[in-house]
Design an enzyme around this catalytic site. Structure first.
Site, short mmCIF file in Angstrom:
data_model
loop_
_atom_site.label_atom_id
_atom_site.label_comp_id
_atom_site.label_asym_id
_atom_site.label_seq_id
_atom_site.Cartn_x
_atom_site.Cartn_y
_atom_site.Cartn_z
N HIS A 266 0.85 -1.19 0.00
CA HIS A 266 0.00 0.00 0.00
C HIS A 266 0.88 1.24 0.00
CE1 HIS A 266 -0.45 1.09 4.57
NE2 HIS A 266 0.77 0.77 4.30
N CYS B 72 5.76 6.50 4.37
CA CYS B 72 4.57 5.74 3.94
C CYS B 72 4.01 6.25 2.63
CB CYS B 72 3.49 5.79 5.01
SG CYS B 72 4.00 5.04 6.56
N HIS C 74 5.06 0.35 -0.46
CA HIS C 74 5.79 -0.51 0.48
C HIS C 74 4.76 -1.56 0.92
CE1 HIS C 74 3.79 2.31 3.18
NE2 HIS C 74 3.91 1.42 4.13
N HIS D 201 3.38 -4.84 4.02
CA HIS D 201 3.35 -5.37 5.38
C HIS D 201 2.86 -6.82 5.40
CE1 HIS D 201 4.05 -1.47 7.20
NE2 HIS D 201 3.08 -0.94 6.48
N ASP E 280 -5.00 -10.64 0.26
CA ASP E 280 -3.68 -11.27 0.35
C ASP E 280 -2.92 -11.11 -0.97
OD1 ASP E 280 -1.57 -12.69 1.50
OD2 ASP E 280 -2.26 -14.57 0.61
N HIS E 281 -1.64 -10.73 -0.85
CA HIS E 281 -0.78 -10.50 -2.01
C HIS E 281 -1.42 -9.50 -2.98
CE1 HIS E 281 1.45 -13.86 -0.37
NE2 HIS E 281 2.41 -13.61 -1.22
N GLU F 18 -0.42 -4.05 11.99
CA GLU F 18 0.35 -3.68 10.80
C GLU F 18 1.83 -4.05 10.97
OE1 GLU F 18 -0.30 0.20 8.35
OE2 GLU F 18 1.46 0.52 9.59
#
Lengths: 136, 136, 136, 136, 136, 136
Positions: free
Chosen positions: B14, B33, B39, B41, B79-80, B125
């Site tokens: 994100h 950010c 980037h 998580h 996810d991914h 996070e």
């Protein structure tokens, strides 16, 4: 000989994608890791050095100096980055897999370790997956 | 009343970026950010439901069914993924902060909980940052 | 050479009990672990393979394939099982100690690893106890 | 050969301070660790022994005996202690760094290990710092 | 209403000792925690604030600002300190128990939280012991 | 009001099986948890009490006393046990689910808490599943 380890952390985006392969082949091989819009991880990095503790200070290496070196040579450059696009020391076209990152981190850090020896780079991608590289 | 919690995990990319702001303002406010190349998580998601245990089975809810619901309604979709670009239930232009994600995950999951009540969405996070949302 | 590790988990019952010993001797030696009605654990299994990363894919081994192998050869057979009674590859009468399980898991998995080498089986019985086996 | 590890924990105070150095030099070198009024840590200690599992019991060593040995020889003597002042086996004037503690713990424990061999002392000072010592 | 939590850590020495009590009474009541030469801990501090996420930024509070506040008001003052001797905001003679520390940390931080509300101070002394304080 | 939590751990075997149901129905409903030969878990138990810290000692309750109570009333009775067969305070035929165990643990412990109040029983069955019970 005592082994001293320091943990640092960083968060980054990446994807696994071989340019010479078709989209079908990339998706078949890398699965969800090939998402063209990227995904990301909280990486944990453990750096181990080895040496004799100094008879006066009891230090193999000043762990604060080790932390600063890891930050200046590695984590400042990869934290909140896109590992495919943003990092100068990752060759373009090289897959940013955990394996390759561990090797590149070793090359990045090893010339800066003085007074003791770099022993291991351990890089954790998730709580279920990690790699270790001992050089050579 | 007993509270039952199931953990699921997902990895995503994100960035935090307000379209109406200049690049300077985005960088000043969101810091690293706001990296335009994203980037990511490893997110940990804890879903808590509450209810009376069934007198025969001893279950507030079948935790395997809860796991499947979380997967089908939330983690299979994030996810991914790239949280800014890829996820249908995240409105375009809404910042994919941990706070907003927790609220959206609640809305996504709440209509599907039957026989007990959704109590809390907790989303981590990093090991240092998490949010909790209790609805309403 | 890079070392790649995958974690899998399983839950199982067991007891430690030497058939040739009296109950008194079993209780004296194994303590609470000899409870005739069994007890159990959440086991964590870390499997490490070693090899050179592929120059194109950056993989020592496809970690999803490694995960599937661990599941098909080990965890599908021991998860939610009784380690003394239910598992074909554990010889009857052999104590299902963490030590013996690690050796048996190695034998179970090693013939199926291709393109790299099995390096280590690490098995954690509790947060305070684990064993490692490197073959040979 | 199988490696068996037992974790024990203790809490202690210490400071790093070389008597022959000025206060300025101590503060410059050791930073906050030189606070004259002490600071402290929750230490985690992992002791690894190696040997062949006994063919009848399946034990490299009785892990309860290993736990008792670690307690009687190490943690009973350092838990809730001041590592600079209270512990007989830490030489006066030796810095109680994690490195030196690991070596001293090895010397303390090694003569008492029977039927297998001491392999490693791993001592964690914080979640970010640990050392390992393998003897010799 | 969303709850946002930030973790910070610090290491400190302390002892539990009531000045008005005899040594015997202190040792009988506080056990090893009354060691006159101090002991210490790695403390984990979780601070939770609550509020509505900002409609533009998606933040309940800028978690980097929350981190800085916790550091300037709490952890910079207690890290690598002796909690009985070194910390201005801990009244002399008050036992530095985890309970009392949580209350004092609330008083220390609460006046500085703007735009949302302080909800909880959670302080972990060991992996087995923690306290929570919600004010009032 | 301050909330104080103590963690204890135990290892046990169990199965989920309704006597009035056919084997088919049990397997269909409980899945692998219905294995007739049992399976087991490492349980983590968090007990929270609430009260005012004593003005002299700074304690809500002596955490060592709380630990001893949890052991004598709960964990000494369930550790290394079979939860379906061995534990007097678990009614025969009641499913030993995490939900039911939390309620039974509350009933077991609550009459023994003096000087403060029992607030919560939290019981973790795996790293992915836990329940909380607040009484009433």
């Amino acid at each position: 000989m005592v082994y001293l380890t320091r943990r640092e952390r960083f968060n980054a985006a990446h994807k696994l994608w071989v340019e010479d392969w078709s989209e079908e082949k990339n998706v078949a091989f890398f699965g969800k890791c090939s998402n063209r819009n990227w995904h990301g991880h909280n990486y944990e990095l453990f750096v181990t050095v080895k040496g004799e503790p100094d008879p006066v200070t009891g230090f193999v290496m000043d762990v604060k100096q080790l932390s600063k070196l890891i930050q200046s040579e590695i984590t400042d450059k990869v934290d909140h980055s896109n590992l495919n696009l943003d990092v100068g020391f990752i060759p373009k076209g090289m897959q940013p897999t955990t394996e390759n990152l561990a090797i590149l981190f070793w090359k990045q850090l090893e010339p800066h370790i003085e007074g003791c020896q770099l022993h291991c780079i351990k890089l954790c991608e998730t709580e279920n997956i990690y790699v270790e590289y001992y050089g050579g």
